[in-house]
Design a protein around this motif. Sequence first.
Motif, short mmCIF file in Angstrom:
data_model
loop_
_atom_site.label_atom_id
_atom_site.label_comp_id
_atom_site.label_asym_id
_atom_site.label_seq_id
_atom_site.Cartn_x
_atom_site.Cartn_y
_atom_site.Cartn_z
N ARG A 11 -29.92 -45.81 -59.10
CA ARG A 11 -29.89 -47.14 -60.11
C ARG A 11 -28.77 -46.64 -61.56
O ARG A 11 -28.24 -45.50 -61.57
CB ARG A 11 -31.07 -46.61 -61.34
N PRO A 12 -28.12 -48.14 -61.41
CA PRO A 12 -27.12 -47.83 -62.49
C PRO A 12 -26.61 -47.23 -63.74
O PRO A 12 -28.05 -47.59 -64.35
CB PRO A 12 -26.61 -49.26 -62.49
N GLY A 13 -26.16 -46.20 -63.97
CA GLY A 13 -25.66 -45.76 -64.58
C GLY A 13 -26.84 -44.46 -64.68
O GLY A 13 -26.59 -43.92 -65.62
N VAL A 14 -27.43 -44.64 -64.05
CA VAL A 14 -28.82 -43.10 -64.66
C VAL A 14 -28.47 -42.28 -62.59
O VAL A 14 -28.65 -42.52 -61.95
CB VAL A 14 -30.09 -43.86 -63.37
N PRO A 15 -28.19 -40.87 -63.21
CA PRO A 15 -27.76 -40.06 -61.74
C PRO A 15 -28.87 -39.76 -60.52
O PRO A 15 -30.03 -39.84 -61.48
CB PRO A 15 -27.59 -38.40 -62.93
N GLY A 16 -29.04 -39.42 -59.75
CA GLY A 16 -29.48 -39.74 -58.72
C GLY A 16 -29.38 -38.27 -58.10
O GLY A 16 -28.08 -37.49 -58.78
N THR A 17 -30.11 -36.94 -58.33
CA THR A 17 -30.15 -35.62 -57.28
C THR A 17 -30.76 -35.78 -55.79
O THR A 17 -32.12 -35.98 -55.94
CB THR A 17 -31.23 -34.75 -58.71
N ILE A 18 -30.38 -34.74 -55.24
CA ILE A 18 -30.23 -34.25 -53.88
C ILE A 18 -29.94 -33.00 -54.31
O ILE A 18 -29.42 -32.18 -54.35
CB ILE A 18 -29.67 -35.15 -52.68
N GLU A 19 -31.38 -32.03 -53.86
CA GLU A 19 -31.48 -30.92 -53.70
C GLU A 19 -32.48 -30.24 -52.67
O GLU A 19 -33.45 -31.16 -52.21
CB GLU A 19 -32.50 -29.92 -54.72
N PHE A 20 -31.21 -29.37 -51.89
CA PHE A 20 -32.04 -28.55 -51.30
C PHE A 20 -31.49 -27.43 -50.88
O PHE A 20 -30.46 -27.18 -50.86
CB PHE A 20 -31.84 -29.63 -49.55
N VAL A 21 -31.50 -26.47 -49.31
CA VAL A 21 -31.38 -25.35 -48.94
C VAL A 21 -30.46 -25.71 -47.54
O VAL A 21 -31.12 -26.30 -46.68
CB VAL A 21 -32.34 -24.54 -48.79
N ALA A 22 -29.13 -25.27 -47.63
CA ALA A 22 -27.93 -25.52 -46.44
C ALA A 22 -28.91 -24.65 -45.74
O ALA A 22 -28.39 -23.31 -45.15
CB ALA A 22 -27.14 -25.29 -47.48
N GLY A 23 -29.82 -25.00 -44.67
CA GLY A 23 -30.37 -23.74 -43.43
C GLY A 23 -29.35 -24.17 -42.10
O GLY A 23 -30.12 -23.68 -41.43
N GLN A 24 -28.53 -25.10 -41.73
CA GLN A 24 -28.17 -25.64 -40.52
C GLN A 24 -26.51 -25.51 -40.62
O GLN A 24 -26.68 -26.23 -41.34
CB GLN A 24 -28.89 -26.55 -40.80
N SER A 25 -26.11 -24.69 -40.40
CA SER A 25 -24.44 -24.97 -39.89
C SER A 25 -24.06 -25.53 -39.25
O SER A 25 -24.95 -26.50 -38.58
CB SER A 25 -24.10 -23.55 -39.66
N GLY A 26 -23.20 -26.54 -40.16
CA GLY A 26 -22.30 -27.47 -39.46
C GLY A 26 -21.82 -28.51 -40.55
O GLY A 26 -20.98 -27.72 -41.70
N LEU A 27 -20.44 -29.46 -40.16
CA LEU A 27 -20.07 -30.54 -41.27
C LEU A 27 -20.94 -32.24 -41.12
O LEU A 27 -20.91 -32.33 -40.43
CB LEU A 27 -18.78 -30.55 -40.43
N PHE A 28 -21.38 -32.38 -42.13
CA PHE A 28 -22.94 -33.07 -42.66
C PHE A 28 -21.68 -34.32 -43.62
O PHE A 28 -21.05 -33.66 -44.89
CB PHE A 28 -23.97 -32.25 -43.19
N GLU A 29 -22.09 -35.07 -43.66
CA GLU A 29 -21.74 -36.43 -43.83
C GLU A 29 -22.40 -36.88 -45.12
O GLU A 29 -23.31 -36.41 -45.31
CB GLU A 29 -20.86 -37.78 -42.86
N VAL A 30 -22.09 -37.08 -46.60
CA VAL A 30 -22.29 -37.24 -47.95
C VAL A 30 -22.04 -38.80 -48.36
O VAL A 30 -20.93 -38.32 -48.80
CB VAL A 30 -22.44 -36.24 -48.50
#
Length: 120
Positions: A86-105
């Motif tokens: 939402r405009p001006g409001v921080p959004g958070t994604i939290e997880f354990v990086a359980g798989q190897s590789g290159l991931f787009e964010v």
Amino acid sequence: MRFPAARFLATALLGVALLGCGGPGAGAAAAPTTVKDITVTIKARTVTPPPSRIDVTKGQRVRITVTSDVADQAHVHGYDKAAVLRPGVPGTIEFVAGQSGLFEVETHEQELQLFQLLVR
């Protein structure tokens, strides 16, 4: 040659203690206990810091905080993790990086690459 019972017991206990140090996962790198905090800001379609590659260790906890000046959605491909922005409001994604590789964010509406997450 005979060992006195006390000496034999002490030797046996030392062996058990040493085996405990080499239990499951011995020789493998221990999973990091720290959280990798990644903060990104989007203003007028400009990503700060500029998109780059961010390395994390497999098993590490990752916390991505994105603040955007417009409504959008941030998404981590491969992990299917997302946050509504939402405009001006921080959004958070939290997880354990359980798989190897290159991931787009990236964002979905503005189609901006935020960074690449390299999990090793």
